[in-house]
Design an enzyme around this catalytic site. Structure first.
Site, short mmCIF file in Angstrom:
data_model
loop_
_atom_site.label_atom_id
_atom_site.label_comp_id
_atom_site.label_asym_id
_atom_site.label_seq_id
_atom_site.Cartn_x
_atom_site.Cartn_y
_atom_site.Cartn_z
N GLU A 161 -42.15 -11.45 -52.48
CA GLU A 161 -43.46 -11.21 -53.29
C GLU A 161 -42.86 -10.49 -54.63
O GLU A 161 -43.35 -9.59 -55.00
CB GLU A 161 -44.28 -10.36 -52.42
CG GLU A 161 -44.59 -10.60 -51.31
CD GLU A 161 -45.79 -9.73 -50.60
OE1 GLU A 161 -46.21 -8.74 -51.17
OE2 GLU A 161 -46.01 -10.01 -49.61
N GLU A 267 -45.72 -16.64 -42.93
CA GLU A 267 -46.59 -15.75 -42.23
C GLU A 267 -47.93 -16.23 -42.07
O GLU A 267 -49.04 -15.83 -42.43
CB GLU A 267 -46.63 -14.51 -43.24
CG GLU A 267 -45.26 -13.79 -43.54
CD GLU A 267 -45.59 -12.75 -44.52
OE1 GLU A 267 -46.41 -12.12 -44.72
OE2 GLU A 267 -44.25 -12.32 -45.33
#
Length: 353
Positions: A161, A267
């Site tokens: 991220e 994910e």
């Protein structure tokens, strides 16, 4: 009267889903019948899930479902910085060791998650302002954690991220102190620590081929690879809203253009968990040669970080949803081939009568 194509397709679907209904409880199903086995039969490495000590020791159906249905595991929290090095130089591997032992004992491929992330980061790291200090801290953390499991993990999410929605680097202690060079430092250190592990850059909202964030990821990764940074793969978290699965194919294809060896869905969860959305994502990975696998972010809805959106393949009672059974078909082309075979068979018999 000769049945039309719609009737033939309906008959095919009835036969397909009847077969699924007879396959038995998913927590006791044989591995050869699992969704992971069917995914591997299409040339992929895995279809996996997540685990940690808390979830494995919670509802007993969770480990049973994982053992019977999924071929890969990622740790949800136990390998993050706050769990493994809460105080400088004081490492704790109790949770991650438990996770790795469970995965190895049950023959699951392991993806490590995650080494460098702005969140779940101890304050002693986020308060560093000196370049040399932060570089040394990063190198020591990455090296120590990776060597703890050297040779045991298939891949690592090395940086996680690191992009804003406009495709620029996220503001974090790493980017503020080291600029984008922290990416090079992280990957080079990881490669030295475990040369055999696949090294990934991982992020969310990489779900549209035209988004600024995805384009920023692709352009940066191309640049870093050209400069010799050892990035092996891009992970797309793929936390989707309802109806967003249709864009997955274009997004994965765009990510694959960055030049890494691999891409992966890391994910996956989808609001509402419709079979259409899940099959769209499964097909997107099947259709992209560089996509090695899919990791679903949780077993059953009660354990999801998005529990109120019912995003997973198993419901609150740990029963498989329609999306699980449909995903076992694995691709629209596979289903369409069955339609055609059934249709040709029926038509040939009708014409021969």
């Amino acid at each position: 009267m000769i049945p039309n194509i719609t009737q033939l397709k309906t008959a095919a679907l009835v036969m397909l889903f009847a077969g699924q209904a007879l396959s038995g409880p998913v927590e006791s199903r044989q591995a050869s019948e699992s969704i992971d086995a069917k995914f591997k039969a299409h040339g992929k490495k895995y279809l996996g899930n997540i685990a940690d000590q808390g979830t494995l020791n919670g509802n007993p159906k969770t480990p049973a479902i994982i053992k019977a249905n999924f071929g890969q595991l990622s740790p949800e929290n136990s390998m993050k910085w706050d769990a493994t090095e809460p105080s400088q130089g004081q490492f704790s591997f109790a949770g991650s060791d438990y996770f790795v032992e469970f995965a190895e004992t049950n023959g699951k491929l392991i993806r490590g998650h995650t080494l460098v992330w702005h969140s779940q980061l101890p304050s002693w790291v986020s308060s560093i302002t000196d370049k040399t200090t932060l570089t040394d801290v990063m190198k020591n953390h990455i090296t120590t954690v990776m060597k703890q499991y050297k040779g045991k993990l298939y891949a690592w999410d090395v940086v996680n991220e690191i992009f804003e929605e406009d495709g620029t680097l996220r503001d974090s202690v790493f980017s503020r102190v080291l600029g984008e060079d922290f990416v090079r430092i992280a990957f080079e250190t990881a490669r030295e620590a475990d040369p055999e592990a696949k090294l990934y850059i991982n992020d969310y909202n990489l779900d549209s081929a035209t988004s600024a964030k995805l384009q920023g990821m692709v352009s940066h990764v191309k640049k870093w690879i050209a400069a010799g940074v050892p990035i092996d793969g891009i992970g797309s978290q793929t936390h989707l809203g309802a109806g967003a699965g249709a864009a997955a194919s274009g997004a994965l294809n765009a990510l694959a253009s960055a030049g890494t060896e691999e891409v992966a869905v890391t994910e996956l969860d989808i609001a509402g968990a419709t079979s259409t959305d899940y099959v769209d994502v499964v097909n997107a990975c099947l259709d992209q040669p560089k996509c090695v696998g899919i990791t679903v972010w949780g077993v059953a809805d009660p354990d999801s970080w998005r529990a109120d959106e019912s995003p997973l393949l198993f419901d609150a009672s740990y029963n498989p949803k329609e999306a699980y059974n449909v995903s076992q078909l694995l691709s629209r082309q596979h289903a369409f081939d069955l339609y055609l075979k059934l249709g040709n068979l029926l038509l040939s018999r009708l014409h021969s009568d």
